[in-house]
Write a protein that holds these residues in place. Structure first.
Motif, PDB file in Angstrom:
ATOM      1  N   ILE A 296       0.878  -1.167   0.000  1.00 48.71           N
ATOM      2  CA  ILE A 296       0.000   0.000   0.000  1.00 48.71           C
ATOM      3  C   ILE A 296       0.916   1.217   0.000  1.00 48.71           C
ATOM      4  CG2 ILE A 296      -1.821   1.267   1.180  1.00 48.71           C
ATOM      5  CD1 ILE A 296      -2.637  -1.290   2.583  1.00 48.71           C
ATOM      6  N   ASP A 297       0.827   2.048  -1.048  1.00 48.08           N
ATOM      7  CA  ASP A 297       1.699   3.216  -1.105  1.00 48.08           C
ATOM      8  C   ASP A 297       1.162   4.332  -0.211  1.00 48.08           C
ATOM      9  OD1 ASP A 297      -0.317   4.568  -2.505  1.00 48.08           O
ATOM     10  OD2 ASP A 297       0.638   4.312  -4.457  1.00 48.08           O
ATOM     11  N   THR A 298       1.871   5.431  -0.154  1.00 49.91           N
ATOM     12  CA  THR A 298       1.512   6.515   0.761  1.00 49.91           C
ATOM     13  C   THR A 298       0.179   7.161   0.404  1.00 49.91           C
ATOM     14  OG1 THR A 298       2.855   8.033  -0.573  1.00 49.91           O
ATOM     15  CG2 THR A 298       3.903   7.011   1.354  1.00 49.91           C
ATOM     16  N   ALA A 299      -0.282   6.960  -0.835  1.00 50.21           N
ATOM     17  CA  ALA A 299      -1.584   7.489  -1.255  1.00 50.21           C
ATOM     18  C   ALA A 299      -2.715   6.509  -0.975  1.00 50.21           C
ATOM     19  CB  ALA A 299      -1.557   7.843  -2.741  1.00 50.21           C
ATOM     20  N   GLY A 300      -2.374   5.332  -0.414  1.00 44.78           N
ATOM     21  CA  GLY A 300      -3.389   4.337  -0.095  1.00 44.78           C
ATOM     22  C   GLY A 300      -3.739   3.411  -1.240  1.00 44.78           C
ATOM     23  N   VAL A 301      -2.899   3.380  -2.280  1.00 43.34           N
ATOM     24  CA  VAL A 301      -3.158   2.511  -3.430  1.00 43.34           C
ATOM     25  C   VAL A 301      -2.560   1.131  -3.181  1.00 43.34           C
ATOM     26  CG1 VAL A 301      -2.788   2.155  -5.900  1.00 43.34           C
ATOM     27  CG2 VAL A 301      -3.208   4.462  -5.011  1.00 43.34           C
ATOM     28  N   LEU A 302      -3.391   0.110  -3.334  1.00 49.35           N
ATOM     29  CA  LEU A 302      -2.993  -1.271  -3.063  1.00 49.35           C
ATOM     30  C   LEU A 302      -2.536  -1.964  -4.344  1.00 49.35           C
ATOM     31  CD1 LEU A 302      -3.044  -3.718  -0.986  1.00 49.35           C
ATOM     32  CD2 LEU A 302      -5.354  -4.168  -1.848  1.00 49.35           C
ATOM     33  N   SER A 303      -1.433  -2.713  -4.267  1.00 56.09           N
ATOM     34  CA  SER A 303      -0.955  -3.479  -5.422  1.00 56.09           C
ATOM     35  C   SER A 303      -0.357  -4.795  -4.946  1.00 56.09           C
ATOM     36  CB  SER A 303       0.087  -2.694  -6.218  1.00 56.09           C
ATOM     37  OG  SER A 303       1.192  -2.349  -5.403  1.00 56.09           O
ATOM     38  N   VAL A 304      -0.305  -5.768  -5.848  1.00 53.40           N
ATOM     39  CA  VAL A 304       0.278  -7.078  -5.550  1.00 53.40           C
ATOM     40  C   VAL A 304       1.718  -7.096  -6.041  1.00 53.40           C
ATOM     41  CG1 VAL A 304       0.136  -9.559  -5.945  1.00 53.40           C
ATOM     42  CG2 VAL A 304      -1.974  -8.205  -5.748  1.00 53.40           C
ATOM     43  N   LEU A 305       2.650  -7.424  -5.150  1.00 55.84           N
ATOM     44  CA  LEU A 305       4.057  -7.515  -5.532  1.00 55.84           C
ATOM     45  C   LEU A 305       4.444  -8.934  -5.932  1.00 55.84           C
ATOM     46  CD1 LEU A 305       5.703  -5.320  -2.729  1.00 55.84           C
ATOM     47  CD2 LEU A 305       5.081  -4.647  -5.054  1.00 55.84           C
ATOM     48  N   VAL A 306       4.037  -9.914  -5.146  1.00 54.57           N
ATOM     49  CA  VAL A 306       4.404 -11.307  -5.418  1.00 54.57           C
ATOM     50  C   VAL A 306       3.224 -12.211  -5.087  1.00 54.57           C
ATOM     51  CG1 VAL A 306       6.029 -13.186  -4.967  1.00 54.57           C
ATOM     52  CG2 VAL A 306       6.798 -10.810  -4.727  1.00 54.57           C
ATOM     53  N   ASP A 307       2.776 -12.968  -6.088  1.00 54.36           N
ATOM     54  CA  ASP A 307       1.742 -13.970  -5.819  1.00 54.36           C
ATOM     55  C   ASP A 307       2.171 -15.364  -6.259  1.00 54.36           C
ATOM     56  OD1 ASP A 307       1.530 -13.723  -8.560  1.00 54.36           O
ATOM     57  OD2 ASP A 307      -0.514 -12.932  -8.538  1.00 54.36           O
ATOM     58  N   SER A 308       3.375 -15.465  -6.829  1.00 50.60           N
ATOM     59  CA  SER A 308       3.938 -16.775  -7.164  1.00 50.60           C
ATOM     60  C   SER A 308       5.446 -16.648  -7.289  1.00 50.60           C
ATOM     61  CB  SER A 308       3.349 -17.332  -8.463  1.00 50.60           C
ATOM     62  OG  SER A 308       3.759 -16.556  -9.572  1.00 50.60           O
ATOM     63  N   VAL A 309       6.146 -17.752  -7.056  1.00 53.11           N
ATOM     64  CA  VAL A 309       7.600 -17.803  -7.184  1.00 53.11           C
ATOM     65  C   VAL A 309       7.954 -19.087  -7.920  1.00 53.11           C
ATOM     66  CG1 VAL A 309       9.810 -17.789  -5.975  1.00 53.11           C
ATOM     67  CG2 VAL A 309       7.863 -16.568  -4.999  1.00 53.11           C
ATOM     68  N   ASN A 310       8.716 -18.952  -8.994  1.00 53.84           N
ATOM     69  CA  ASN A 310       9.083 -20.121  -9.813  1.00 53.84           C
ATOM     70  C   ASN A 310       7.846 -20.905 -10.236  1.00 53.84           C
ATOM     71  OD1 ASN A 310      11.769 -19.413  -9.399  1.00 53.84           O
ATOM     72  ND2 ASN A 310      11.987 -20.777  -7.649  1.00 53.84           N
ATOM     73  N   SER A 311       6.823 -20.163 -10.628  1.00 56.72           N
ATOM     74  CA  SER A 311       5.555 -20.749 -11.111  1.00 56.72           C
ATOM     75  C   SER A 311       4.765 -21.462 -10.021  1.00 56.72           C
ATOM     76  CB  SER A 311       5.803 -21.715 -12.282  1.00 56.72           C
ATOM     77  OG  SER A 311       6.439 -21.044 -13.355  1.00 56.72           O
ATOM     78  N   THR A 312       5.218 -21.366  -8.777  1.00 59.67           N
ATOM     79  CA  THR A 312       4.482 -21.946  -7.656  1.00 59.67           C
ATOM     80  C   THR A 312       3.756 -20.836  -6.919  1.00 59.67           C
ATOM     81  OG1 THR A 312       6.143 -23.687  -7.377  1.00 59.67           O
ATOM     82  CG2 THR A 312       4.644 -23.282  -5.531  1.00 59.67           C
ATOM     83  N   PRO A 313       2.437 -20.913  -6.800  1.00 59.85           N
ATOM     84  CA  PRO A 313       1.691 -19.837  -6.127  1.00 59.85           C
ATOM     85  C   PRO A 313       2.135 -19.636  -4.678  1.00 59.85           C
ATOM     86  CG  PRO A 313       0.204 -21.323  -7.286  1.00 59.85           C
ATOM     87  CD  PRO A 313       1.553 -21.972  -7.295  1.00 59.85           C
ATOM     88  N   VAL A 314       2.089 -18.403  -4.228  1.00 55.15           N
ATOM     89  CA  VAL A 314       2.242 -18.109  -2.808  1.00 55.15           C
ATOM     90  C   VAL A 314       0.895 -18.422  -2.164  1.00 55.15           C
ATOM     91  CG1 VAL A 314       2.651 -16.326  -1.075  1.00 55.15           C
ATOM     92  CG2 VAL A 314       4.004 -16.356  -3.190  1.00 55.15           C
ATOM     93  N   VAL A 315       0.853 -19.468  -1.397  1.00 62.20           N
ATOM     94  CA  VAL A 315      -0.410 -19.988  -0.875  1.00 62.20           C
ATOM     95  C   VAL A 315      -0.818 -19.321   0.439  1.00 62.20           C
ATOM     96  CG1 VAL A 315      -1.536 -22.078   0.029  1.00 62.20           C
ATOM     97  CG2 VAL A 315      -0.137 -22.193  -2.038  1.00 62.20           C
ATOM     98  N   TYR A 316       0.169 -19.001   1.291  1.00 61.39           N
ATOM     99  CA  TYR A 316      -0.140 -18.535   2.641  1.00 61.39           C
ATOM    100  C   TYR A 316       0.979 -17.589   3.088  1.00 61.39           C
ATOM    101  CZ  TYR A 316      -1.691 -19.237   7.585  1.00 61.39           C
ATOM    102  OH  TYR A 316      -2.146 -19.084   8.880  1.00 61.39           O
ATOM    103  N   ALA A 317       1.010 -16.389   2.512  1.00 62.99           N
ATOM    104  CA  ALA A 317       2.006 -15.404   2.951  1.00 62.99           C
ATOM    105  C   ALA A 317       1.745 -15.069   4.408  1.00 62.99           C
ATOM    106  CB  ALA A 317       1.932 -14.153   2.083  1.00 62.99           C
ATOM    107  N   ASP A 318       2.794 -15.075   5.217  1.00 62.79           N
ATOM    108  CA  ASP A 318       2.588 -14.981   6.659  1.00 62.79           C
ATOM    109  C   ASP A 318       3.252 -13.768   7.306  1.00 62.79           C
ATOM    110  OD1 ASP A 318       2.924 -15.553   9.589  1.00 62.79           O
ATOM    111  OD2 ASP A 318       1.853 -17.370   9.042  1.00 62.79           O
TER     112      ASP A 318
END
Length: 357
Positions: free
Chosen positions: A122-144
């Motif tokens: 979330i940037d300083t203006a409150g805009v939300l974006s996704v940085l990483v949702d998979s690594v080496n074609s394997t989904p990030v299942v449970y970012a902790d």
């Protein structure tokens, strides 16, 4: 008699053969020494000042920016903010998932490990974006959890690549499945913002949880919840890529870890260890049967407040407890200039020690 016999056979077949999501493996649980020595039971966490969260709950982690604004993540998906000098948290941005670990970067952006969505910003203006949702074609299942090094590199855990918090009824349910299976589906990921690239630097972890870059920036500490320990991954130098055990055989399940201001680290123990989990460690077949039992009969977390502080070498410097569990499932803490804020997986308030009136 025939009906009773038939019912008995059906129950036996169910307990023996019904499909379950876990494929347990045998492991050796270290003998639980319980609450003795440096972990001797006390009530030092019982006298907390509480900051109510209104209709929300589950302030799982905190982040503090250069302006003194304290952020926390919540069960509703909202990031709540408390500005310096204020006494309440107010909703800011909702991720639409389940934000867990959070951390501000040097530019004032808030990075979020979201159990449903991956690594977010979330940037300083409150805009939300996704940085990483998979690594080496394997989904990030449970970012902790997430932490950021001084060089800008980001380290976050994917607690389990098998048991999605969204698909399996929440973060706690998914964590119990990972721990009961004990195959080690968790991993530590390094993300480089300047290139947008990510790589797995540790895997095989049994519920990879809290993350903290060391004070000297030479390593990353990672809580391996299912094995009751804190590990250290060396980032550079002659030991680059090696893993050490900082402390093991903890009396509870370690959740978050954060750097203390004067050295050392705060570690939240979300729940005391389960004797049933330990006793069944070398019995994969019985663990599958247990998973077929009604939920109330399976191992559950215990509402018990426990926060510890460890040194760089893993020595216990502080142990704060609340045996009553009035402030339950403590996940960690963060220091400000004058207070220690305590986080929780399920509490309806933020706990504070040393809050000035």
């Amino acid at each position: 008699m025939k009906v009773a016999w038939l019912i008995g056979v059906l129950i036996a077949l169910y307990l023996l053969l019904w499909p379950v999501p876990i494929a347990p493996v045998s492991w050796q649980s270290p003998a639980n020494k319980g609450f003795e020595g440096k972990f001797a039971e006390n009530t030092r966490l019982s006298d907390l000042t509480l900051i109510d969260l209104g209709d929300d709950y589950g302030p799982e982690d905190f982040a503090l920016n250069h302006e003194g604004t304290l952020a926390t993540s919540s069960h509703s998906g909202a990031i709540l903010l408390k500005k310096k000098g204020e006494r309440t948290f107010s909703p800011w941005v909702n991720t639409g998932g389940r934000p867990l670990g959070i951390e501000y970067d040097s530019k004032g952006n808030l990075l979020i490990a979201d159990a449903h969505l991956g690594l977010l910003k979330i940037d300083t203006a409150g805009v939300l974006s996704v940085l990483v949702d998979s690594v080496n074609s394997t989904p990030v299942v449970y970012a902790d959890d997430v932490d950021i090094a001084e060089n800008g590199k980001v380290y976050f855990t994917d607690a389990t690549t098998k048991f999605s918090a969204k698909a399996f009824g929440g973060t706690l349910n998914a964590s119990l499945l990972e721990i009961l299976e004990h195959r080690g589906n968790g991993r530590l990921i390094e993300y480089t913002p300047s290139t947008g690239k990510s790589k797995v630097i540790m895997d095989g972890l049994v519920f990879a949880n809290g993350v903290a870059v060391s004070h000297d920036q030479a390593s990353v500490l990672v809580n391996e919840t299912g094995n009751y320990r804190v590990l250290r991954y060396w980032l550079g130098g002659p030991r680059s890529g090696q893993v050490d055990i900082v402390i093991d055989n903890l009396p509870g399940f370690p959740d978050n870890i954060s750097a203390a201001r004067n050295g050392g680290y705060y570690v939240g123990l979300a729940s005391p260890r389960s004797s049933a989990v330990d006793k069944l460690a070398d019995s994969p077949f019985l663990r599958k049967i247990v998973q077929r039992l009604p939920k109330l009969l399976r191992p559950q977390g215990q509402a018990y407040g426990h926060l510890i502080k460890i040194s760089e070498r893993g020595e216990i410097e502080l142990s704060l407890q609340d045996p009553t569990g009035a402030y339950p499932f403590t996940t960690g803490a963060i220091e400000t200039d004058e207070e220690l804020y305590i986080s929780s997986l399920t509490a309806t308030a933020v706990g504070v020690l040393g809050l000035k009136e």
